[in-house]
Scaffold this motif. Structure first.
Motif, PDB file in Angstrom:
ATOM      1  N   MET A   1       0.819  -1.145  -0.070  1.00 50.24           N
ATOM      2  CA  MET A   1       0.031  -0.021  -0.125  1.00 50.24           C
ATOM      3  C   MET A   1       0.971   1.312   0.015  1.00 50.24           C
ATOM      4  SD  MET A   1      -3.049  -1.008  -0.014  1.00 50.24           S
ATOM      5  CE  MET A   1      -4.154   0.348   0.385  1.00 50.24           C
ATOM      6  N   GLY A   2       2.071   1.232   0.544  1.00 53.53           N
ATOM      7  CA  GLY A   2       2.908   2.407   0.763  1.00 53.53           C
ATOM      8  C   GLY A   2       3.528   2.694  -0.469  1.00 53.53           C
ATOM      9  N   TYR A   3       4.083   1.698  -1.162  1.00 51.79           N
ATOM     10  CA  TYR A   3       4.953   1.612  -2.224  1.00 51.79           C
ATOM     11  C   TYR A   3       3.853   2.031  -3.615  1.00 51.79           C
ATOM     12  CZ  TYR A   3       8.628   0.843  -5.484  1.00 51.79           C
ATOM     13  OH  TYR A   3       9.655   1.113  -6.488  1.00 51.79           O
ATOM     14  N   GLN A   4       2.604   1.283  -3.791  1.00 53.73           N
ATOM     15  CA  GLN A   4       1.677   1.778  -4.671  1.00 53.73           C
ATOM     16  C   GLN A   4       1.387   3.467  -4.506  1.00 53.73           C
ATOM     17  OE1 GLN A   4      -1.792  -0.348  -4.868  1.00 53.73           O
ATOM     18  NE2 GLN A   4      -2.779   0.605  -3.301  1.00 53.73           N
ATOM     19  N   ASN A   5       1.237   3.982  -3.318  1.00 49.44           N
ATOM     20  CA  ASN A   5       0.910   5.374  -3.115  1.00 49.44           C
ATOM     21  C   ASN A   5       2.275   6.128  -3.320  1.00 49.44           C
ATOM     22  OD1 ASN A   5      -2.217   5.463  -2.622  1.00 49.44           O
ATOM     23  ND2 ASN A   5      -1.655   3.589  -1.624  1.00 49.44           N
ATOM     24  N   GLY A   6       3.404   5.617  -3.695  1.00 45.39           N
ATOM     25  CA  GLY A   6       4.442   6.445  -3.983  1.00 45.39           C
ATOM     26  C   GLY A   6       5.128   6.900  -2.646  1.00 45.39           C
TER      27      GLY A   6
ATOM     28  N   ASP B   1       0.463   3.121  -9.544  1.00 45.45           N
ATOM     29  CA  ASP B   1      -0.635   1.889 -10.169  1.00 45.45           C
ATOM     30  C   ASP B   1      -1.325   1.391  -9.038  1.00 45.45           C
ATOM     31  OD1 ASP B   1      -1.830   0.412 -11.849  1.00 45.45           O
ATOM     32  OD2 ASP B   1      -0.081  -1.056 -12.101  1.00 45.45           O
ATOM     33  N   ILE B   2      -2.542   2.025  -8.775  1.00 43.91           N
ATOM     34  CA  ILE B   2      -3.293   1.755  -7.531  1.00 43.91           C
ATOM     35  C   ILE B   2      -3.909   0.498  -7.916  1.00 43.91           C
ATOM     36  CG2 ILE B   2      -4.863   2.369  -5.808  1.00 43.91           C
ATOM     37  CD1 ILE B   2      -2.257   3.876  -5.863  1.00 43.91           C
ATOM     38  N   LYS B   3      -3.534  -0.586  -7.257  1.00 45.76           N
ATOM     39  CA  LYS B   3      -4.144  -2.153  -7.543  1.00 45.76           C
ATOM     40  C   LYS B   3      -4.994  -2.452  -6.166  1.00 45.76           C
ATOM     41  CE  LYS B   3      -1.182  -3.994 -10.952  1.00 45.76           C
ATOM     42  NZ  LYS B   3       0.164  -2.960 -11.044  1.00 45.76           N
ATOM     43  N   GLU B   4      -4.698  -2.017  -4.891  1.00 52.91           N
ATOM     44  CA  GLU B   4      -5.304  -2.625  -3.986  1.00 52.91           C
ATOM     45  C   GLU B   4      -5.877  -1.585  -3.057  1.00 52.91           C
ATOM     46  OE1 GLU B   4      -3.444  -5.603  -0.579  1.00 52.91           O
ATOM     47  OE2 GLU B   4      -2.111  -4.809  -2.107  1.00 52.91           O
ATOM     48  N   ASN B   5      -6.735  -1.676  -2.030  1.00 52.32           N
ATOM     49  CA  ASN B   5      -6.940  -0.962  -1.006  1.00 52.32           C
ATOM     50  C   ASN B   5      -7.307  -1.640   0.265  1.00 52.32           C
ATOM     51  OD1 ASN B   5      -9.832  -2.367  -0.886  1.00 52.32           O
ATOM     52  ND2 ASN B   5     -10.399  -1.195  -2.854  1.00 52.32           N
ATOM     53  N   TRP B   6      -7.762  -0.870   1.298  1.00 53.72           N
ATOM     54  CA  TRP B   6      -7.827  -1.446   2.538  1.00 53.72           C
ATOM     55  C   TRP B   6      -8.933  -2.493   2.601  1.00 53.72           C
ATOM     56  CZ3 TRP B   6      -3.609  -0.819   5.648  1.00 53.72           C
ATOM     57  CH2 TRP B   6      -2.781   0.010   5.048  1.00 53.72           C
TER      58      TRP B   6
END
Length: 356
Positions: free
Chosen positions: A247-252, A286-291
């Motif tokens: 989550m941290g990495y996909q959100n930069g 590249d946002i693929k996942e959410n909480w």
């Protein structure tokens, strides 16, 4: 809370996974994300940071996950009381949540080395043992929380009470089939198919008890004494450090160059309803996942105070219909389990990430 990664105990007391998180470049996205989330959290107990750094690392990480999960779903927090762990509210609906996990115990033979050795030698019986042990550990966690009788607290009385659990008792816990959780909670074992909108059980059989070695516990948790005071169970096996790292990495959040690949099994939202393999490269932006991904809510059919359905989007919800049959909803993508392999690269050097 601030400075959650500044040591407040001596080095010899630090949890080794906490130390890896604090110093490992491959987990930098998780560290930065956890700092961001906890900066908004209150330390109602007064010992959150100390436990996060030492013996309570996994329990506190689970609470951090839940805080972010509820916040992302539009809930606000009432921190007037420190028991149970959370009191949340949205659109005039409020309820309490007590968080717990199946932590490691000293006599657990299912170490990573034991499991890998059994796998290498193709000892099939170990898989059955792992699943039976899994049910015992999760059942023990839920039963122990019943003994707390939170529903008798003045500020909880008359409100829905939810138990939130996640498996963390051994290396394989997060990979085992969560259908056993359904079986334990409702006393029903089933296979399911989907019509694209609903989860439709088939081949349903009743389960009376669960055995592991000489131990035996009754199935159908929701029929045990006092469980009428529990409105629902929240469950996920998708809340570990790899979740925070992805989550941290996909959100930069991190400037580290990290090669991160995720692979696993997910629900097939077609009439075939067989688990399907998936693979994802985790890339900044590249946002693929959410909480909400991989979260389930199991509603108690015997609850005195029901938890309203539909408070969350894109999660699995399960309940019994008027005929006592399992029914519910499934999101389009629901991972049963996954494994993430990170490699941190900095200044031309690389460090291979561990499975934590």
């Amino acid at each position: 809370m601030k400075d959650i990664f500044t040591s407040i105990v001596t080095e010899d007391k630090l949890n080794p996974v906490f130390e890896l998180l604090r110093t490992g470049k491959q987990l930098d996205p998780a560290k930065l994300l956890i700092e961001e989330i906890t900066s908004e959290m209150d330390d109602n107990d007064g010992n959150f940071i100390q436990q996060f750094q030492t013996t309570g690392f996994l329990s506190r990480l689970w609470e951090i996950y839940l805080f972010k999960f509820f916040k992302e779903n539009g809930f606000s927090f009432d921190t007037t009381n420190n028991r149970p762990d959370f009191h949340v509210e949205k659109n005039g609906i409020d309820f309490f949540i007590e968080a717990s996990l199946s932590n490691e115990v000293g006599d657990d033979k299912f170490t990573r080395e034991y499991i890998e050795e059994a796998s290498k030698n193709n000892v099939i019986e170990v898989q059955t043992e792992l699943i039976e042990h899994y049910v015992m550990r999760m059942g023990s966690v839920l039963y122990s929380k019943l003994q707390k009788k939170y529903w008798e607290l003045e500020w909880v009385e008359g409100k829905p009470l939810v138990l939130a659990i996640t498996p963390a008792h051994n290396y394989m816990a997060k990979f085992l089939p969560d259908s056993k959780i359904v079986e334990y909670l409702y006393g029903l074992s089933y296979e399911a198919e989907s019509d694209g909108e609903e989860l439709i059980p088939k081949k349903v059989t009743r389960t009376e008890n669960h055995k592991y070695g000489e131990k035996e516990i009754p199935s159908n948790f929701f029929k045990l004494p006092d469980t009428e005071n529990i409105s629902a169970i929240i469950f996920t096996n998708n809340s570990d450090l790899h979740k925070f790292n992805r989550m941290g990495y996909q959100n930069g959040l991190s400037k580290e160059l990290i090669i991160m690949q995720r692979e696993g099994l997910a629900f097939d939202n077609t009439p075939n309803a067989h688990p399907i393999e998936f693979s994802q490269a985790i890339i900044p932006g590249d946002i693929k996942e959410n909480w909400n991904e991989g979260v389930s809510i199991f509603h108690n059919p015997n609850a005195k105070i029901k938890l309203e359905k539909g408070l969350f989007e894109n999660i699995r919800e399960t309940w019994l219909n008027d005929d006592g049959e399992l029914t519910g909803t499934m999101p389009d993508f629901f991972p049963f389990n996954s494994m993430t392999m990170p490699v941190g690269i900095s200044l031309g050097e690389s460090t291979t990430g561990n499975n934590v």
